[in-house]
Scaffold this active site. Structure first.
Site, PDB file in Angstrom:
ATOM      1  N   LYS A   1      -3.946 -16.618  -9.197  1.00 37.66           N
ATOM      2  CA  LYS A   1      -4.526 -15.378  -8.676  1.00 37.66           C
ATOM      3  C   LYS A   1      -4.155 -14.264  -9.654  1.00 37.66           C
ATOM      4  CE  LYS A   1      -5.229 -12.650  -4.482  1.00 37.66           C
ATOM      5  NZ  LYS A   1      -6.681 -12.878  -4.326  1.00 37.66           N
TER       6      LYS A   1
ATOM      7  N   GLY B   1     -12.544 -14.961   3.524  1.00 42.24           N
ATOM      8  CA  GLY B   1     -11.953 -16.292   3.603  1.00 42.24           C
ATOM      9  C   GLY B   1     -11.739 -16.960   2.258  1.00 42.24           C
ATOM     10  N   LYS B   2     -11.500 -16.178   1.201  1.00 43.09           N
ATOM     11  CA  LYS B   2     -11.279 -16.779  -0.124  1.00 43.09           C
ATOM     12  C   LYS B   2     -10.034 -17.661  -0.141  1.00 43.09           C
ATOM     13  CE  LYS B   2     -11.060 -12.995  -2.531  1.00 43.09           C
ATOM     14  NZ  LYS B   2     -11.256 -12.036  -1.416  1.00 43.09           N
ATOM     15  N   THR B   3      -8.928 -17.145   0.402  1.00 44.72           N
ATOM     16  CA  THR B   3      -7.676 -17.910   0.364  1.00 44.72           C
ATOM     17  C   THR B   3      -7.777 -19.151   1.238  1.00 44.72           C
ATOM     18  OG1 THR B   3      -6.440 -15.869  -0.036  1.00 44.72           O
ATOM     19  CG2 THR B   3      -5.184 -17.781   0.702  1.00 44.72           C
TER      20      THR B   3
ATOM     21  N   ALA C   1     -10.074 -11.020  -6.321  1.00 46.90           N
ATOM     22  CA  ALA C   1      -9.626 -10.020  -5.334  1.00 46.90           C
ATOM     23  C   ALA C   1     -10.861  -9.304  -4.798  1.00 46.90           C
ATOM     24  CB  ALA C   1      -8.670  -9.020  -5.980  1.00 46.90           C
ATOM     25  N   GLY C   2     -11.049  -9.366  -3.475  1.00 50.09           N
ATOM     26  CA  GLY C   2     -12.233  -8.730  -2.891  1.00 50.09           C
ATOM     27  C   GLY C   2     -13.504  -9.445  -3.290  1.00 50.09           C
TER      28      GLY C   2
ATOM     29  N   THR D   1      -3.482  -7.154  -4.720  1.00 49.72           N
ATOM     30  CA  THR D   1      -3.054  -5.829  -4.289  1.00 49.72           C
ATOM     31  C   THR D   1      -2.497  -5.927  -2.866  1.00 49.72           C
ATOM     32  OG1 THR D   1      -5.239  -5.213  -3.416  1.00 49.72           O
ATOM     33  CG2 THR D   1      -4.814  -4.756  -5.741  1.00 49.72           C
TER      34      THR D   1
END
Length: 226
Positions: free
Chosen positions: A38, A15-17, A117-118, A42
């Protein structure tokens, strides 16, 4: 340099975004001009989906960002949905490439939300993991964790990584509707271990304030050490 917040998570699809878009709103309501960035995304085929979501959310509060494009917001776009090390075929990434892009965004805002990312230990290239980016950017980390069974282990591992690296951070739980057992099987430990427990959705304003307070105290400490 604007205030910088690096949003990471205990894993991918946590749920980062979603959290970053809520944070855009919370910081904007506090009267700040918010930018988003960002560095790496990927799994990009046509447009960078996460980066575009961030960009549109920020644009709705900060029209100055209209002078930018999505390519300014997402510097490195790779088609394979994998860790950057794999998606970029192990090539070394020059972080100064990110610094130039970030400077362009910072000229239009007071605070910038940088989404990773991740998770923290995702490899970027042969020399760096995602956890190295908040130090490089001089950013305070917002760690997003989940509420599924296993969240205690995942949360503590990520917190330990941040503390071992001496990185300032705030953390919050992104609980979803299907996490019906969280209150019984996980929350009691968090209540026992931690003084403050933030839920991303309902506590985003408090999280925003905690992040700004952490940035201020970190900057003061940095000045004292120079």
């Amino acid at each position: 340099m604007s205030k910088r917040i690096f949003v990471s998570a205990t894993n991918t699809n946590i749920g980062k975004t979603y959290t970053s878009t809520l944070l855009v709103g919370a910081l904007s309501r506090m009267g700040l001009r918010v930018g988003v960035y960002k560095p790496i995304e990927t799994g990009v085929t046509a447009i960078a989906p996460d980066g575009n979501t961030l960009f549109q959310a920020a644009l709705s509060f900060n029209p100055e960002l209209a002078s930018l494009t999505l390519n300014d917001i997402v510097t490195l776009q790779l088609p394979l949905p994998a860790a950057p090390f794999i998606a970029n075929e192990g090539k070394k990434i020059d972080l100064s490439f990110f610094d130039a892009a970030l400077a362009k965004i910072e000229a239009l805002c007071d605070v910038v939300i940088i989404e990773g990312a991740g998770g923290l230990m995702v490899p970027i290239d042969d020399d760096r993991m995602m956890i190295d980016l908040p130090r490089h950017f001089h950013a305070v980390t917002l760690l997003v964790t989940h509420c599924n069974l296993g969240c205690i282990n995942d949360t503590l591992l990520s917190i330990n990584a941040l503390e071992t690296a001496a990185l300032p951070y705030v953390w919050g739980l992104n609980c979803r509707s299907e996490d019906t057992d969280f209150e019984i099987v996980s929350l009691p430990y968090f209540n026992h271990r931690f003084e403050n427990i933030y839920r991303i959705e309902k506590d985003i304003d408090a999280i925003a304030k905690a992040l700004l307070d952490t940035i201020s105290s970190t900057n003061e400490e940095r000045l004292c050490n120079t």
